[in-house]
Design an enzyme around this catalytic site. Structure first.
Site, PDB file in Angstrom:
ATOM      1  N   HIS A 161      -3.051   1.319  -4.596  1.00  0.00           N
ATOM      2  CA  HIS A 161      -3.604   2.674  -4.354  1.00  0.00           C
ATOM      3  C   HIS A 161      -2.854   3.668  -5.059  1.00  0.00           C
ATOM      4  O   HIS A 161      -3.035   3.761  -6.415  1.00  0.00           O
ATOM      5  CB  HIS A 161      -3.786   3.138  -3.001  1.00  0.00           C
ATOM      6  CG  HIS A 161      -4.801   2.254  -2.209  1.00  0.00           C
ATOM      7  ND1 HIS A 161      -6.125   2.267  -2.677  1.00  0.00           N
ATOM      8  CD2 HIS A 161      -4.681   1.239  -1.218  1.00  0.00           C
ATOM      9  CE1 HIS A 161      -6.904   1.332  -1.827  1.00  0.00           C
ATOM     10  NE2 HIS A 161      -5.954   0.705  -0.960  1.00  0.00           N
TER      11      HIS A 161
ATOM     12  N   GLU B  52      -1.864   6.164  -0.881  1.00  0.00           N
ATOM     13  CA  GLU B  52      -3.370   6.319  -0.380  1.00  0.00           C
ATOM     14  C   GLU B  52      -3.545   7.701   0.155  1.00  0.00           C
ATOM     15  O   GLU B  52      -4.517   8.353   0.136  1.00  0.00           O
ATOM     16  CB  GLU B  52      -3.961   5.297  -0.017  1.00  0.00           C
ATOM     17  CG  GLU B  52      -5.424   5.437   0.166  1.00  0.00           C
ATOM     18  CD  GLU B  52      -6.013   4.148   0.754  1.00  0.00           C
ATOM     19  OE1 GLU B  52      -7.323   3.852   0.491  1.00  0.00           O
ATOM     20  OE2 GLU B  52      -5.543   3.130   1.557  1.00  0.00           O
TER      21      GLU B  52
ATOM     22  N   HIS C 117       0.889  -1.052   0.041  1.00  0.00           N
ATOM     23  CA  HIS C 117       0.279  -0.030   0.022  1.00  0.00           C
ATOM     24  C   HIS C 117       0.987   1.200   0.119  1.00  0.00           C
ATOM     25  O   HIS C 117       1.819   1.442   0.898  1.00  0.00           O
ATOM     26  CB  HIS C 117      -0.821   0.087   1.207  1.00  0.00           C
ATOM     27  CG  HIS C 117      -2.261  -0.851   1.275  1.00  0.00           C
ATOM     28  ND1 HIS C 117      -2.134  -2.158   0.873  1.00  0.00           N
ATOM     29  CD2 HIS C 117      -3.416  -0.472   1.304  1.00  0.00           C
ATOM     30  CE1 HIS C 117      -3.394  -2.418   0.695  1.00  0.00           C
ATOM     31  NE2 HIS C 117      -4.212  -1.504   1.103  1.00  0.00           N
TER      32      HIS C 117
END
Length: 193
Positions: free
Chosen positions: A150, A131, A128
């Site tokens: 993301h 984001e 990740h």
């Protein structure tokens, strides 16, 4: 696998939560090296001796990659470039995002090199990133990841967006997930990426 998760058509990703501070607070680890050992030692062991854990070996053959996940909107408290090595990171605080990314990448690189030399499957690293939080997270994953989950903050960092494009680092953009947490559905940059 006895859990019936093995399938000829389904593949898995493992999410590594950035929860060192929680485990340290509970007394489950003494330092960051303990985290890395807990994550990677069984993977190296079963790679060298698949018969030592048939279930883990079968699972690794169903696995495509690893993710690293946490609340990116929490800014890192540490800005020094002089960080202790993992065995000396015995602070109660979570290491910075880039620190996590580097050490997971380094261990995965070594594991993948070993597995490839033995004719075994290898794993992508798709954490990740982007984001929420700092642009430094996107810079760290640019250097270490094969793709990211993301990446919507790339819309505010055109130079990084262009670097991601040039290196063809893939984004797994999730407009519906972002809609609830970070960015209105209609403002999501998915269409422009």
């Amino acid at each position: 696998c006895t859990n019936r998760l093995a399938s000829p058509t389904v593949r898995w990703m493992v999410q590594i939560p950035r929860l060192y501070s929680v485990y340290k607070g509970l007394g489950l680890v003494n330092n960051f090296q303990d985290m890395l050992v807990n994550i990677f030692e069984p993977l190296f062991k079963v790679t060298l001796d698949p018969g030592s854990d048939r279930q883990l070996d079968t699972f690794l053959n169903q696995l495509t990659g690893f993710d690293c996940v946490d609340d990116e909107s929490k800014l890192d408290r540490f800005t020094s470039a002089d960080f202790p090595s993992p065995e000396n990171w015995d602070l109660p605080d979570n290491p910075p995002y880039a620190y996590w990314i580097y050490y997971i990448y380094a261990n995965l690189y070594t594991l993948n090199t070993l597995r490839k030399s033995l004719g075994m499957t290898t794993f992508a690293f798709r954490p990740h990133a982007g984001e929420a939080g700092d642009f430094n997270n996107l810079a760290a994953t640019f250097l270490c990841a094969t793709g990211i989950n993301h990446g919507i903050l790339l819309r505010k960092a055109p130079a990084l967006q262009y670097l991601y494009y040039l290196k063809q680092i893939g984004l797994a953009v999730s407009p519906l997930s972002n809609n609830k947490l970070f960015l209105d559905y209609h403002s999501n940059p998915f269409k422009t990426f």
